[in-house]
Write a protein that holds these residues in place. Structure first.
Motif, PDB file in Angstrom:
ATOM      1  N   PHE A  19       0.795  -1.229   0.000  1.00  0.00           N
ATOM      2  CA  PHE A  19       0.000   0.000   0.000  1.00  0.00           C
ATOM      3  C   PHE A  19       0.829   1.281   0.000  1.00  0.00           C
ATOM      4  N   VAL A  20       2.144   1.189   0.174  1.00  0.00           N
ATOM      5  CA  VAL A  20       2.953   2.394   0.055  1.00  0.00           C
ATOM      6  C   VAL A  20       2.941   2.853  -1.405  1.00  0.00           C
ATOM      7  N   SER A  21       2.866   1.894  -2.328  1.00  0.00           N
ATOM      8  CA  SER A  21       2.756   2.194  -3.756  1.00  0.00           C
ATOM      9  C   SER A  21       1.968   1.083  -4.420  1.00  0.00           C
ATOM     10  N   ALA A  22       0.982   1.449  -5.219  1.00  0.00           N
ATOM     11  CA  ALA A  22       0.144   0.451  -5.890  1.00  0.00           C
ATOM     12  C   ALA A  22       0.932  -0.386  -6.889  1.00  0.00           C
ATOM     13  N   SER A  23       2.095   0.075  -7.292  1.00  0.00           N
ATOM     14  CA  SER A  23       2.891  -0.674  -8.269  1.00  0.00           C
ATOM     15  C   SER A  23       3.700  -1.803  -7.632  1.00  0.00           C
ATOM     16  N   GLN A  71      -8.967  -1.363  -6.832  1.00  0.00           N
ATOM     17  CA  GLN A  71     -10.408  -1.189  -7.012  1.00  0.00           C
ATOM     18  C   GLN A  71     -11.188  -1.372  -5.704  1.00  0.00           C
ATOM     19  N   HIS A  72     -10.516  -1.856  -4.671  1.00  0.00           N
ATOM     20  CA  HIS A  72     -11.180  -2.065  -3.382  1.00  0.00           C
ATOM     21  C   HIS A  72     -11.593  -0.709  -2.812  1.00  0.00           C
ATOM     22  N   SER A  73     -12.749  -0.665  -2.196  1.00  0.00           N
ATOM     23  CA  SER A  73     -13.269   0.600  -1.671  1.00  0.00           C
ATOM     24  C   SER A  73     -12.384   1.203  -0.577  1.00  0.00           C
ATOM     25  N   LEU A  74     -11.568   0.387   0.077  1.00  0.00           N
ATOM     26  CA  LEU A  74     -10.690   0.890   1.141  1.00  0.00           C
ATOM     27  C   LEU A  74      -9.247   1.095   0.683  1.00  0.00           C
ATOM     28  N   PHE A  75      -8.982   0.971  -0.617  1.00  0.00           N
ATOM     29  CA  PHE A  75      -7.606   1.129  -1.086  1.00  0.00           C
ATOM     30  C   PHE A  75      -7.044   2.496  -0.722  1.00  0.00           C
TER      31      PHE A  75
END
Length: 172
Positions: A19-23, A71-75
């Motif tokens: 979660f620090v970076s989506a990549s 795409q998760h609502s809590l991303f």
């Protein structure tokens, strides 16, 4: 801090990684080696996070790769929580408000790779930058977060993974 809320150190490491970076992505054995944890501990947490929908799984080269499910609502809230935990938001806000004509702020080093090493490295590019203020800020933020904050100011391109936190053209 966050480690008192999320009691599993393995889960916290995985959340920071993804979660620090989506990549950022990883696979079971690679993550076990990276975190120096058992594959069973990593597998358990990966399965739980994937079943809850926080992580996506993709198969490539006979390996299952995991990455954050954007795409998760809590991303976005989770990513903001991780950035706040690491002190990234506070550093960027202070830098932009008082440090001069900032063109970009990037996270580099271990945190950009999703590793909680205790050393936050930040690359700042701009003109008329108040270096004394930034060094004082780095010391204060480091003390508050109990982490070492290293600043690189107007350093030529640094090799390796980086996460752009701010650009004067578009905020990232």
């Amino acid at each position: 801090m966050l480690d008192s809320l999320i009691t599993s150190k393995t889960r916290l490491k995985l959340l920071i990684k993804f979660f620090v970076s989506a990549s950022n992505q990883g696979y079971l054995r690679g993550l076990a080696d990276e975190f120096q944890e058992s594959t069973n501990a990593i597998r358990k947490e990966l399965n739980q996070l994937a079943e809850a929908g926080y992580l996506d799984k993709n198969t490539a080269k006979n390996k299952i790769f995991y990455r954050a499910n954007t795409q998760h609502s809590l991303f976005k809230p989770l990513q903001k929580l991780i950035h706040t935990f690491l002190g990234i938001d506070e550093i960027v806000d202070h830098v932009l408000s008082k440090a001069g004509d900032i063109q970009s702020v990037s996270l580099i080093g271990n945190y950009a790779k999703g590793l909680d090493s205790g050393e936050i490295e930040v690359l700042i590019l701009g003109e008329n930058i108040n270096q004394a203020y930034l060094l004082q800020l780095a010391a204060k933020v480091g003390f508050k977060l109990k982490k070492e904050v290293k600043l690189y100011i107007n350093v030529p391109a640094i090799e390796g993974h980086c996460i752009h936190l701010y650009s004067s053209k578009t905020e990232v």
